[in-house]
Scaffold this motif. Sequence first.
Motif, mmCIF file in Angstrom:
data_model
loop_
_atom_site.group_PDB
_atom_site.id
_atom_site.type_symbol
_atom_site.label_atom_id
_atom_site.label_comp_id
_atom_site.label_asym_id
_atom_site.label_seq_id
_atom_site.Cartn_x
_atom_site.Cartn_y
_atom_site.Cartn_z
ATOM 1 N N ALA A 1 0.836 -1.200 0.000
ATOM 2 C CA ALA A 1 0.000 0.000 0.000
ATOM 3 C C ALA A 1 0.872 1.250 0.000
ATOM 4 C CB ALA A 1 -0.914 -0.007 1.225
ATOM 5 N N SER A 2 0.247 2.374 -0.204
ATOM 6 C CA SER A 2 0.959 3.650 -0.251
ATOM 7 C C SER A 2 1.389 4.076 1.139
ATOM 8 C CB SER A 2 0.052 4.722 -0.862
ATOM 9 O OG SER A 2 -1.086 4.924 -0.031
ATOM 10 N N LYS B 1 -0.314 3.514 4.894
ATOM 11 C CA LYS B 1 0.386 2.917 6.038
ATOM 12 C C LYS B 1 0.389 3.859 7.228
ATOM 13 C CE LYS B 1 3.481 0.119 3.154
ATOM 14 N NZ LYS B 1 4.886 -0.111 2.744
ATOM 15 N N ARG B 2 0.538 5.144 6.957
ATOM 16 C CA ARG B 2 0.545 6.099 8.058
ATOM 17 C C ARG B 2 -0.821 6.143 8.745
ATOM 18 N NH1 ARG B 2 2.521 9.761 5.382
ATOM 19 N NH2 ARG B 2 0.624 10.868 4.719
ATOM 20 N N ALA B 3 -1.862 6.152 7.957
ATOM 21 C CA ALA B 3 -3.211 6.157 8.536
ATOM 22 C C ALA B 3 -3.488 4.850 9.285
ATOM 23 C CB ALA B 3 -4.254 6.370 7.437
#
Length: 376
Positions: free
Chosen positions: A323-324, A328-330
Amino acid sequence: MAREIPESMELPLSWADSGQSVLKLNIRHLWLCGVWPLPGSWIFEVYGALGLVLGVWNAVESTLALYFCWGDMDESTMVFISTFSIGCGTVKMAFFMCNRRQYYALARSVEMLVSLQSEFCSADPALADIRQGSQRRASRLTIGLLLLMLSQYPVWFPMPLIARPDERRLPFAQHGWDNNTNFYELSYVVQCVIGAWTTQISNSVDLLFVCIMILTAAQLQILTMRIASLKREDIEVKLEKGISCVADQTENSCSDKMYEKLCQCIESHQNILRFVKHLEKTMSSIVMTQFSFSVLVTCVSLFQATYAEAVTLAAYSCSWLKASHRFKRALRILMSRAQKPLVLTAAHLYPMNREAFVSLVNASYSYYALLGQMTK
């Protein structure tokens, strides 16, 4: 096998009988709720049967509501909690109506219990204060809790109209099969009536037993003071030994008199123990009902909070490797937030979890031990 309770004790009470009882408020409130006839008629029986029918109706309505909202955790939890709370009152009402003769006998037994040591209370103002104080506490507790319950209905019942004025919401179970469109006003009123009726019955039955326990505890307190006074009299006899016991009485006659008083105390104690056994037999089914439904309500309330622990595992199990960076941050933020446990609190002070329960039990025993030491 001989009957433990005479048949005359199990006869229905009249309105005048209830007015002379120390449980007057409890009995007449149960009469108002349709479970304690004074002495009753076919109209009263129909009125009580209506309460049971409404309780069954709520169970059927809630079952259908669960079927249509299954999968929606918030809605299902709300339906479960309201169903168990209302169901508790309905089951208590059924038990009470099936065992009315036991409650008639219990009411008369309470009168006998209160008058058990009346002779000694008449001779000792301190004992009389204990008996009268217990009756006042029982009455005040009954009135106070009933007023508290009544004050909650104007707050809770209009809440769906206040919180979501644009939606046609019902107080408890929602009609998912027609989106609350058919007979909305009638359904709203019926749910409010069922909620008020069953909670009043449940609360009133509990108050009946609590008041009886207060009166019983007062009798035990009176008995302990009588026994303690025997000890003091024994000391006085020893101090006066060899001089004069009481005018023209020998030491042996004083001892015989003390022994007679002790026998009276033992007899009173045995009567109290027999009454407690009768009370336990009468209230066992009600207490078991309250305990079972309270456990169910607590379990359902805590389930929704603990179910969120699976969110972290679910987030980690998704296809996040390719994934972007934004995804990943979310996802990390979601996992971090999900690791913080959801806790229900009491008045925003005490968490409703296992640790708090154990702490409450320990604190209760500590306070009990402290009060015992202060009394000594």
